[in-house]
Design a protein around this motif. Structure first.
Motif, PDB file in Angstrom:
ATOM      1  N   GLU A  88       0.821  -1.211   0.000  1.00 62.72           N
ATOM      2  CA  GLU A  88       0.000   0.000   0.000  1.00 62.72           C
ATOM      3  C   GLU A  88       0.856   1.262   0.000  1.00 62.72           C
ATOM      4  N   ARG A  89       2.073   1.151   0.515  1.00 56.03           N
ATOM      5  CA  ARG A  89       3.001   2.288   0.470  1.00 56.03           C
ATOM      6  C   ARG A  89       3.862   2.277  -0.789  1.00 56.03           C
ATOM      7  N   HIS A  90       3.581   1.359  -1.704  1.00 60.69           N
ATOM      8  CA  HIS A  90       4.308   1.252  -2.972  1.00 60.69           C
ATOM      9  C   HIS A  90       5.790   0.941  -2.775  1.00 60.69           C
ATOM     10  N   LEU A  91       6.110   0.261  -1.673  1.00 60.84           N
ATOM     11  CA  LEU A  91       7.505  -0.076  -1.373  1.00 60.84           C
ATOM     12  C   LEU A  91       7.872  -1.469  -1.857  1.00 60.84           C
ATOM     13  N   ILE A  92       6.902  -2.364  -1.977  1.00 64.73           N
ATOM     14  CA  ILE A  92       7.097  -3.641  -2.641  1.00 64.73           C
ATOM     15  C   ILE A  92       5.885  -3.881  -3.536  1.00 64.73           C
ATOM     16  N   SER A  93       6.018  -4.814  -4.475  1.00 68.10           N
ATOM     17  CA  SER A  93       4.918  -5.106  -5.393  1.00 68.10           C
ATOM     18  C   SER A  93       3.968  -6.132  -4.794  1.00 68.10           C
ATOM     19  N   ARG A  94       2.783  -6.240  -5.374  1.00 68.91           N
ATOM     20  CA  ARG A  94       1.824  -7.261  -4.941  1.00 68.91           C
ATOM     21  C   ARG A  94       2.399  -8.655  -5.165  1.00 68.91           C
ATOM     22  N   GLU A  95       3.124  -8.815  -6.290  1.00 70.86           N
ATOM     23  CA  GLU A  95       3.731 -10.109  -6.599  1.00 70.86           C
ATOM     24  C   GLU A  95       4.801 -10.469  -5.570  1.00 70.86           C
ATOM     25  N   HIS A  96       5.569  -9.486  -5.151  1.00 73.62           N
ATOM     26  CA  HIS A  96       6.628  -9.736  -4.175  1.00 73.62           C
ATOM     27  C   HIS A  96       6.038 -10.119  -2.821  1.00 73.62           C
ATOM     28  N   ALA A  97       4.923  -9.477  -2.461  1.00 72.07           N
ATOM     29  CA  ALA A  97       4.276  -9.770  -1.178  1.00 72.07           C
ATOM     30  C   ALA A  97       3.793 -11.210  -1.104  1.00 72.07           C
ATOM     31  N   ALA A  98       3.535 -11.811  -2.263  1.00 75.97           N
ATOM     32  CA  ALA A  98       3.053 -13.192  -2.285  1.00 75.97           C
ATOM     33  C   ALA A  98       4.183 -14.196  -2.098  1.00 75.97           C
ATOM     34  N   ARG A  99       5.424 -13.725  -2.115  1.00 81.22           N
ATOM     35  CA  ARG A  99       6.573 -14.624  -1.970  1.00 81.22           C
ATOM     36  C   ARG A  99       6.965 -14.761  -0.505  1.00 81.22           C
ATOM     37  N   GLY A 100       7.731 -15.786  -0.208  1.00 85.26           N
ATOM     38  CA  GLY A 100       8.169 -16.001   1.170  1.00 85.26           C
ATOM     39  C   GLY A 100       9.628 -16.363   1.234  1.00 85.26           C
ATOM     40  N   ASP A 101       9.931 -17.653   1.327  1.00 85.04           N
ATOM     41  CA  ASP A 101      11.311 -18.115   1.449  1.00 85.04           C
ATOM     42  C   ASP A 101      12.176 -17.620   0.297  1.00 85.04           C
ATOM     43  N   GLY A 102      13.348 -17.090   0.661  1.00 84.43           N
ATOM     44  CA  GLY A 102      14.307 -16.676  -0.355  1.00 84.43           C
ATOM     45  C   GLY A 102      14.086 -15.282  -0.907  1.00 84.43           C
ATOM     46  N   SER A 103      13.106 -14.542  -0.401  1.00 89.99           N
ATOM     47  CA  SER A 103      12.849 -13.176  -0.862  1.00 89.99           C
ATOM     48  C   SER A 103      12.981 -12.208   0.309  1.00 89.99           C
ATOM     49  N   GLY A 104      13.337 -10.978  -0.010  1.00 93.47           N
ATOM     50  CA  GLY A 104      13.502  -9.985   1.048  1.00 93.47           C
ATOM     51  C   GLY A 104      13.281  -8.575   0.542  1.00 93.47           C
ATOM     52  N   ALA A 105      13.357  -7.619   1.442  1.00 96.31           N
ATOM     53  CA  ALA A 105      13.206  -6.205   1.097  1.00 96.31           C
ATOM     54  C   ALA A 105      14.120  -5.379   1.983  1.00 96.31           C
ATOM     55  N   VAL A 106      14.771  -4.399   1.380  1.00 97.56           N
ATOM     56  CA  VAL A 106      15.590  -3.430   2.112  1.00 97.56           C
ATOM     57  C   VAL A 106      15.052  -2.048   1.758  1.00 97.56           C
ATOM     58  N   ILE A 107      14.627  -1.295   2.775  1.00102.09           N
ATOM     59  CA  ILE A 107      13.955  -0.017   2.556  1.00102.09           C
ATOM     60  C   ILE A 107      14.649   1.079   3.342  1.00102.09           C
ATOM     61  N   GLU A 108      15.032   2.124   2.649  1.00105.60           N
ATOM     62  CA  GLU A 108      15.703   3.266   3.278  1.00105.60           C
ATOM     63  C   GLU A 108      14.773   3.918   4.294  1.00105.60           C
ATOM     64  N   ARG A 109      15.305   4.445   5.361  1.00 99.86           N
ATOM     65  CA  ARG A 109      14.499   4.876   6.507  1.00 99.86           C
ATOM     66  C   ARG A 109      13.468   5.943   6.140  1.00 99.86           C
ATOM     67  N   ARG A 110      13.744   6.778   5.152  1.00100.31           N
ATOM     68  CA  ARG A 110      12.768   7.805   4.742  1.00100.31           C
ATOM     69  C   ARG A 110      11.849   7.299   3.629  1.00100.31           C
ATOM     70  N   GLN A 111      12.042   6.032   3.237  1.00 96.19           N
ATOM     71  CA  GLN A 111      11.223   5.363   2.220  1.00 96.19           C
ATOM     72  C   GLN A 111      11.372   5.973   0.830  1.00 96.19           C
ATOM     73  N   SER A 112      12.476   6.684   0.601  1.00 94.64           N
ATOM     74  CA  SER A 112      12.748   7.244  -0.718  1.00 94.64           C
ATOM     75  C   SER A 112      13.370   6.207  -1.652  1.00 94.64           C
ATOM     76  N   PHE A 113      13.993   5.180  -1.077  1.00 98.41           N
ATOM     77  CA  PHE A 113      14.543   4.055  -1.840  1.00 98.41           C
ATOM     78  C   PHE A 113      13.993   2.758  -1.257  1.00 98.41           C
ATOM     79  N   SER A 114      13.662   1.818  -2.121  1.00 98.55           N
ATOM     80  CA  SER A 114      13.347   0.471  -1.653  1.00 98.55           C
ATOM     81  C   SER A 114      13.880  -0.532  -2.666  1.00 98.55           C
ATOM     82  N   ILE A 115      14.370  -1.652  -2.160  1.00102.60           N
ATOM     83  CA  ILE A 115      14.948  -2.676  -3.021  1.00102.60           C
ATOM     84  C   ILE A 115      14.313  -4.019  -2.693  1.00102.60           C
ATOM     85  N   MET A 116      13.699  -4.619  -3.707  1.00101.85           N
ATOM     86  CA  MET A 116      13.110  -5.951  -3.573  1.00101.85           C
ATOM     87  C   MET A 116      14.143  -6.982  -3.998  1.00101.85           C
TER      88      MET A 116
END
Length: 376
Positions: A88-116
């Motif tokens: 909902e904050r556009h920081l990860i995709s809907r497809e990424h949210a459906a994943r589990g093992d082997g996936s991750g997210a790194v998000i900058e504290r101000r949410q200006s950068f996010s990496i799936m």
């Protein structure tokens, strides 16, 4: 590393930076797709191969300068509600949210950068900025990309460019997009021809959460569709020109609505204010549509200018997962409608009724320096 509760406690920088001058363009986003050389694409990889890629990627991304004190988690360690909040904050995709093992997210504290990590590609990196700032977002993300490329070995071909899972991302791996708020084009029945013209020149128009989603609250995403055979700057320059033209059309439509039918505009904005200020039950779609008109009122001068920022924050806070996080429990649709209305009433408590006095005679001050669509 940052806790999830800390990450979402404050609105993102890009949620609070929109000015009335850039009233049609809410955010700009640049996304780059990258993959590791010698590793199978995530969709083809076995569980162990995905885990191995994550072991390489996560510490490398965490070590980037902009990621100091960032939020970093494997998706399997997040609840379904937490993952949906990130969507909902556009920081990860809907497809990424459906994943589990082997996936991750790194998000900058101000949410200006996010990496799936291990989404469709090994890396889906994005930079988000408020207003029309595609070039600035691209420059910032390029610096991050260059720093990361010194730490990991990208899959790159001299002829094809960056190798990606989907051929539409091949080459630059670039997807540039902007979120636009276009209520006046909708009210004046001009939205269809404008969006058709955008489609005809090879750009994509999508809804609030990207591909396959509908437009809610008069919000539209416009993005490039091809990445191969053109440089990043060519893609971004063309997209910025088109987005500015669309924004100018929206601005023109707002001025014309105020000139031709100011009472209708005042009535729609006043009704939206009345519903949001006093409703005790409201569903997501109705709330977003009324918020759209409230935001329009902030742009047009019916409300103080900071009303726009409040509306942008509310756009996120009234979404399904945000409401459940707020309540600390799973909610039925009826319970969500009650809490959504409660949040609206609380936030709008200090907002006075819309002031339409002299609006019609004050259009020049309210719509500064955006020019003519014909001149763009």
């Amino acid at each position: 590393m940052m806790r999830f509760s800390t990450l979402i406690r404050h609105p993102a920088d890009w949620m609070t930076g929109t000015s009335t001058k850039d009233c049609a363009v809410i955010t700009s986003r640049i996304r780059l797709a990258r993959n590791l050389r010698g590793h199978p694409f995530p969709g083809w990889a076995k569980k162990g191969e995905r885990a191995k890629a994550l072991e390489i990627l996560q510490p490398a991304v965490e070590s980037l300068g902009v990621m100091k004190d960032a939020f970093s988690r494997e998706l399997k360690d997040l609840s379904s509600v937490q993952k949906q909040v990130l969507v909902e904050r556009h920081l990860i995709s809907r497809e990424h949210a459906a994943r589990g093992d082997g996936s991750g997210a790194v998000i900058e504290r101000r949410q200006s950068f996010s990496i799936m990590l291990n989404e469709e590609d090994h890396l889906r990196m994005q930079a988000i900025r408020s207003g029309l700032q595609l070039s600035d977002a691209y420059k910032a993300l390029t610096e991050l990309d260059t720093e990361l490329e010194e730490k990991v070995d990208y899959a790159f071909d001299p002829n094809l460019g960056y190798l990606t899972t989907c051929p539409t991302n091949l080459g630059t791996g670039l997807r540039a997009s902007a979120m636009l708020h276009l209520p006046a084009l909708v009210l004046s029945d001009q939205i269809g021809p404008v969006l058709q013209a955008v489609n005809k020149i090879g750009l994509a128009v999508r809804g609030l959460y990207g591909e396959g989603t509908e437009s809610l609250g008069n919000l539209y995403q416009i993005s490039n569709q091809s990445t191969l055979g053109e440089s990043e700057t060519t893609i971004i320059d063309r997209l910025e020109r088109v987005i500015q033209q669309v924004a100018n059309h929206e601005q023109n439509a707002r001025e014309k609505l105020l000139e031709d039918d100011p009472d209708m505009v005042a009535d729609k904005i006043g009704r939206a204010y009345g519903v949001l200020r006093h409703a005790y039950l409201i569903d997501s779609k109705e709330a977003l549509n009324h918020l759209s008109l409230l935001r329009l009122g902030g742009n047009m001068g019916f409300f103080p200018a900071d009303t726009v920022n409040m509306c942008d924050s509310l756009l996120m806070d009234i979404q399904q997962a945000h409401l459940q996080l707020h309540a600390g429990k799973k909610l039925s649709p009826e319970q969500r409608d009650v809490i959504r209305a409660e949040i609206m009433r609380s936030r709008l408590q200090s907002l006075n009724s819309p002031d339409s006095h002299n609006i019609k005679n004050d259009q020049t001050d309210r719509f500064p320096e955006n020019g003519n669509p014909e001149e763009a």
